[in-house]
Scaffold this motif. Structure first.
Motif, PDB file in Angstrom:
ATOM      1  N   SER A   9     -37.324  25.676 -12.333  1.00 21.83           N
ATOM      2  CA  SER A   9     -37.011  26.442 -13.536  1.00 21.83           C
ATOM      3  C   SER A   9     -35.517  26.445 -13.808  1.00 21.83           C
ATOM      4  N   VAL A  10     -35.138  26.492 -15.078  1.00 15.40           N
ATOM      5  CA  VAL A  10     -33.710  26.554 -15.412  1.00 15.40           C
ATOM      6  C   VAL A  10     -33.081  27.851 -14.913  1.00 15.40           C
ATOM      7  N   THR A  11     -33.891  28.835 -14.562  1.00 20.80           N
ATOM      8  CA  THR A  11     -33.353  30.100 -14.047  1.00 20.80           C
ATOM      9  C   THR A  11     -33.145  30.066 -12.532  1.00 20.80           C
ATOM     10  N   ASP A  12     -33.569  28.991 -11.869  1.00 19.44           N
ATOM     11  CA  ASP A  12     -33.327  28.837 -10.430  1.00 19.44           C
ATOM     12  C   ASP A  12     -31.830  28.670 -10.183  1.00 19.44           C
ATOM     13  N   THR A  13     -31.416  28.869  -8.946  1.00 20.74           N
ATOM     14  CA  THR A  13     -30.018  28.667  -8.570  1.00 20.74           C
ATOM     15  C   THR A  13     -29.527  27.286  -8.992  1.00 20.74           C
ATOM     16  N   CYS A  14     -30.347  26.285  -8.794  1.00 22.72           N
ATOM     17  CA  CYS A  14     -29.980  24.918  -9.195  1.00 22.72           C
ATOM     18  C   CYS A  14     -30.755  24.493 -10.438  1.00 22.72           C
ATOM     19  N   GLY A  15     -30.961  25.431 -11.339  1.00 21.64           N
ATOM     20  CA  GLY A  15     -31.692  25.153 -12.574  1.00 21.64           C
ATOM     21  C   GLY A  15     -31.056  24.096 -13.441  1.00 21.64           C
ATOM     22  N   TRP A  16     -29.768  23.850 -13.234  1.00 23.12           N
ATOM     23  CA  TRP A  16     -29.069  22.804 -13.975  1.00 23.12           C
ATOM     24  C   TRP A  16     -29.620  21.416 -13.641  1.00 23.12           C
ATOM     25  N   ASN A  19     -34.551  19.048 -16.273  1.00 23.09           N
ATOM     26  CA  ASN A  19     -34.368  18.364 -17.556  1.00 23.09           C
ATOM     27  C   ASN A  19     -34.430  19.332 -18.731  1.00 23.09           C
ATOM     28  N   PHE A  20     -34.905  20.551 -18.479  1.00 25.72           N
ATOM     29  CA  PHE A  20     -34.961  21.577 -19.523  1.00 25.72           C
ATOM     30  C   PHE A  20     -33.624  22.311 -19.666  1.00 25.72           C
ATOM     31  N   ALA A  21     -32.700  22.104 -18.736  1.00 27.48           N
ATOM     32  CA  ALA A  21     -31.400  22.780 -18.789  1.00 27.48           C
ATOM     33  C   ALA A  21     -30.681  22.398 -20.088  1.00 27.48           C
ATOM     34  N   ILE A 112     -35.237  18.302  -4.462  1.00 24.48           N
ATOM     35  CA  ILE A 112     -36.678  18.236  -4.697  1.00 24.48           C
ATOM     36  C   ILE A 112     -37.062  19.075  -5.905  1.00 24.48           C
ATOM     37  N   GLU A 113     -37.715  18.428  -6.877  1.00 21.44           N
ATOM     38  CA  GLU A 113     -38.304  19.194  -7.971  1.00 21.44           C
ATOM     39  C   GLU A 113     -39.604  19.763  -7.416  1.00 21.44           C
TER      40      GLU A 113
END
Length: 148
Positions: A9-16, A19-21, A112-113
């Protein structure tokens, strides 16, 4: 054992990494709102279909449009999809210096996605997936590290 970074998710720590970022990319003479918009649009042969996806209000809508089989999928999609994703991810991380730095800062971590929704681009939720997005991110990180 190498450190593992899971993202989705884009809200994860590494959400960047997602591809939705919300990081626009410039490819093929056009600006795409996200790498997801670009990737999904490239599934189609018709420029009008590509443009409709490019103009989707959100990356989720672009993804839904990309899965819509009322639009004609390009004949070679299965053979080019990984290179299209690589092109989108490279553009994202070379056109946004702060993202390049964040990616480089992951060091040697395995990216890992992590999602049950996808066992091709992601890990399938239990590690059995191909994790192609994670692999491409690590390839791009390696290429960036050789430039610095």
């Amino acid at each position: 054992m190498s450190h593992v970074i899971r993202f989705y998710s884009v809200t994860d720590t590494c959400g960047w990494c997602s591809n939705f970022a919300p990081y626009p990319i410039r490819l093929n003479g056009k600006t795409w709102p996200t790498s997801e918009h670009y990737f999904q649009a490239q599934k189609f042969a018709a420029p009008a279909d590509q443009e409709a996806v490019r103009n989707a209000r959100t990356p989720m809508l672009a993804a839904r449009m990309g899965r819509d089989r009322k639009r004609k999928l390009r004949r070679d999609w299965e053979s080019v999809k990984v290179s299209v994703m690589r092109q989108a991810v490279q553009a994202k991380f070379t056109q946004h210096a702060q993202l390049a730095r964040l990616l480089l800062d992951t060091g040697e971590a395995t990216l890992i996605e992590h999602t049950e929704q996808d066992d091709d681009w992601g890990d399938g939720g239990d590690g059995h997936g191909r994790n192609m997005l994670g692999r491409i991110l690590m390839e791009v990180r390696e290429a960036l590290s050789q430039r610095t």
